[in-house]
Every structure is written in C-alpha cells, then in structure tokens.
Design a protein around this motif. Structure first.
Motif, short mmCIF file in Angstrom:
data_model
loop_
_atom_site.label_atom_id
_atom_site.label_comp_id
_atom_site.label_asym_id
_atom_site.label_seq_id
_atom_site.Cartn_x
_atom_site.Cartn_y
_atom_site.Cartn_z
N ALA A 1 4.06 5.60 -2.98
CA ALA A 1 5.27 4.93 -3.47
C ALA A 1 5.07 3.42 -3.67
N THR A 2 4.13 2.82 -2.95
CA THR A 2 3.95 1.36 -3.06
C THR A 2 3.63 0.97 -4.51
N ALA A 3 2.93 1.84 -5.24
CA ALA A 3 2.54 1.53 -6.62
C ALA A 3 3.77 1.32 -7.50
N SER A 4 4.87 2.04 -7.21
CA SER A 4 6.06 1.92 -8.06
C SER A 4 7.21 1.24 -7.32
N SER B 1 5.26 2.89 7.61
CA SER B 1 3.92 2.72 8.14
C SER B 1 3.44 1.29 7.92
N PRO B 2 2.81 0.67 8.93
CA PRO B 2 2.30 -0.70 8.74
C PRO B 2 1.23 -0.75 7.64
N ARG B 3 0.51 0.37 7.43
CA ARG B 3 -0.51 0.38 6.36
C ARG B 3 0.16 0.17 5.00
N VAL B 4 1.33 0.77 4.85
CA VAL B 4 2.08 0.68 3.59
C VAL B 4 2.55 -0.76 3.36
N VAL B 5 3.05 -1.37 4.42
CA VAL B 5 3.55 -2.74 4.32
C VAL B 5 2.40 -3.68 3.95
N ARG B 6 1.26 -3.52 4.62
CA ARG B 6 0.11 -4.40 4.33
C ARG B 6 -0.32 -4.24 2.87
N GLU B 7 -0.35 -3.00 2.41
CA GLU B 7 -0.79 -2.75 1.03
C GLU B 7 0.20 -3.39 0.03
N TYR B 8 1.48 -3.21 0.27
CA TYR B 8 2.47 -3.79 -0.65
C TYR B 8 2.38 -5.32 -0.65
N LEU B 9 2.36 -5.93 0.54
CA LEU B 9 2.34 -7.40 0.62
C LEU B 9 1.09 -7.96 -0.05
N ALA B 10 -0.05 -7.28 0.13
CA ALA B 10 -1.30 -7.74 -0.51
C ALA B 10 -1.14 -7.69 -2.03
N SER B 11 -0.47 -6.65 -2.53
CA SER B 11 -0.31 -6.51 -3.98
C SER B 11 0.57 -7.62 -4.57
N ARG B 12 1.40 -8.24 -3.74
CA ARG B 12 2.25 -9.34 -4.20
C ARG B 12 1.67 -10.70 -3.81
N GLY B 13 0.51 -10.70 -3.16
CA GLY B 13 -0.07 -11.97 -2.70
C GLY B 13 0.71 -12.60 -1.56
N LEU B 14 1.39 -11.77 -0.77
CA LEU B 14 2.26 -12.29 0.30
C LEU B 14 1.72 -12.01 1.71
N GLY B 15 0.53 -11.39 1.77
CA GLY B 15 -0.01 -10.99 3.08
C GLY B 15 -0.08 -12.15 4.06
N ALA B 16 -0.54 -13.32 3.58
CA ALA B 16 -0.76 -14.47 4.47
C ALA B 16 0.56 -15.00 5.05
N CYS B 17 1.68 -14.74 4.39
CA CYS B 17 2.97 -15.22 4.91
C CYS B 17 3.37 -14.47 6.18
#
Ligand code: MG
Length: 253
Positions: free
Chosen positions: A116-119, A147-163
């Motif tokens: 679901a993260t893709a859409s 799942s924390p894996r899902v959150v990490r993947e989504y945030l990385a896709s938006r360039g927000l992981g470091a926040c």
C-alpha cells in the motif's frame, strides 16, 4: 469598576478561552507552543496508507485466508464484518495470543501495508509541517499501529526519514499493546527522554486519543472528514483540525 473587578474579568475570560470550544485557534496555538516533542500517528496524519488500496479488502483477504485454513470459527460475524485489519488481528490474538498463527497473520498484514505504501496519498501539508517542525527544533517520532517497516519505507520515499530517525515506534508481535494501549507512546517518550506534558500526539482516531490520555500526553485531533471529526469529539477530543494547514501556519509563527 475597581481594578480587582477588572482582574476577575480577565481571569474569567482566560478561563473561558481554556475550556470554551469556540476558541480552538487559541487552544491550537497553545498546544503547539508547548510541544517540544511531536508524536505522529502514521495512517491519517502523515498519509492515507490505503488510499489506492482498500483496508476493507485487506481485512476481507485476511478473513478469507483464515477460512482457507479451516479457521472460519475463529472470528465472530461482527469481527469478520468490521472491515478493519487491526481489529481482526487483535481478535485472533485474544484467542491465540503469541501463536504462530498470529505471527503469520501479522506478517501478511505487513506485506499488504508495504504494498500500500506505493499508492499511499500524502496528507495535505504533512510534508512541509514535518520539515518546518524539525527546522524550528522540535523532535519528532511516529507512534503507530502500522508496521515500523512500512513507516520507514514511506518516509524514505518522501525524503522525510531524517526528520524522525530513529524514533519510529510501530506494531510489534505483542498485539495486545496496540493503541489504545499507550505502549508505543511510552516507548517514544522514554527513548527521547521527554516528559509527557512536553509532548503532543497527533492522531485521527479515538484509539490515538485514549493512548495519549493514558500516557498523559496532550492531543491534537486530525479529521479529514466530518465523520472522523465527530468520532474524535465524541471520544473527548477538545482540539480537532480538519486540515494541517492552520497547524503549519502556527508552527511558522
Ligand atoms: Mg490513524
């Protein structure tokens, strides 16, 4: 009018502002000013995870998978019809806590969430709000039932992981600790060394409010429609926004 009367009037006015529902802009501003640490629920405030990928279908698939294994009787009709994957998962966990079956079901849900993260649809103003809040020195965490894996993947896709990194607290195998249990909120506060009163939790469901209350953390409701707003207010939320735009404006001040 004596100066004492004036003072009393001022105090009364101030009190009205604190408790009155007609003064949400001030209440919102105060919530934001006091927040050193901001805890985000993920699905809702950050993005709509199942925007292009219905949560109802996922719940149905999980129920069908149980049936295909001859475990139809594990769910009541109400649970099967809840169309909520987390509700379903918790129901199975209550009957078979910590079992391989629950672990497998949880993994299936994680795979669905990853797909679901893709859409997923970013919540309007969430990205700039996350960046601005970080820029003004607040510390951010995600406290979610996903799942924390899902959150990490989504945030990385938006360039927000470091926040947020490393403060992402999501679903574990201990499904009884999902919100409304305050477990993920307490994990975040402990890891960040933050007192509950210095934090703020942004969530879009009554379970978020209950978790915040149990942890002693102030709550800001986000409701993308009237139905969700009513659910939050009925549960006792006093400050609910229907857009993150006024929050962003307030953080910028
Ligand atoms: Mg949510």
């Amino acid at each position: 009018m004596t100066s004492e009367t004036k003072q009393t009037d001022a105090v009364t006015a101030e009190k009205r502002n604190e408790t009155g529902t007609d003064d949400e802009p001030n209440a919102l501003r105060r919530l934001i000013e006091d927040a050193r640490v901001v805890l985000w629920d993920f699905d809702g405030p950050v993005c709509r995870l199942f925007a292009g990928h219905s949560a109802e279908r996922v719940a149905n698939d999980l129920a069908s998978w149980l049936e295909s294994r001859g475990l139809h009787g594990l769910l009541t009709d109400t649970e099967r019809e809840s169309l909520d994957p987390h509700f379903l998962l918790r129901a199975v966990d209550r009957r078979h806590p910590g079992s391989d079956l629950v672990a497998e079901l949880e993994e299936r849900l994680t795979q669905e969430e990853l797909r679901a993260t893709a859409s997923a649809m970013p919540t309007p103003y969430a990205d700039p709000l996350i960046r601005t809040w970080t820029a003004v020195g607040s510390r951010l965490a995600v406290t979610t039932n996903n799942s924390p894996r899902v959150v990490r993947e989504y945030l990385a896709s938006r360039g927000l992981g470091a926040c947020f990194a490393p403060h992402i607290y999501g679903r574990t195998q201990e499904l009884s600790l999902l919100k409304p249990d305050p477990h993920c909120v307490n994990r975040a506060l402990n890891a960040m060394g933050a007192a509950p009163a210095t934090a703020l939790l942004i969530g879009d469901a009554p379970t978020d409010l209950l978790a915040a209350q149990a942890a002693g953390v102030p709550f800001l409701g986000y409701a993308r429609n009237e139905r969700k707003g009513k659910l939050l207010r009925d549960a006792g939320a006093t400050v609910v926004v229907d857009s993150l735009e006024p929050v962003l404006r307030s953080v910028r001040h």
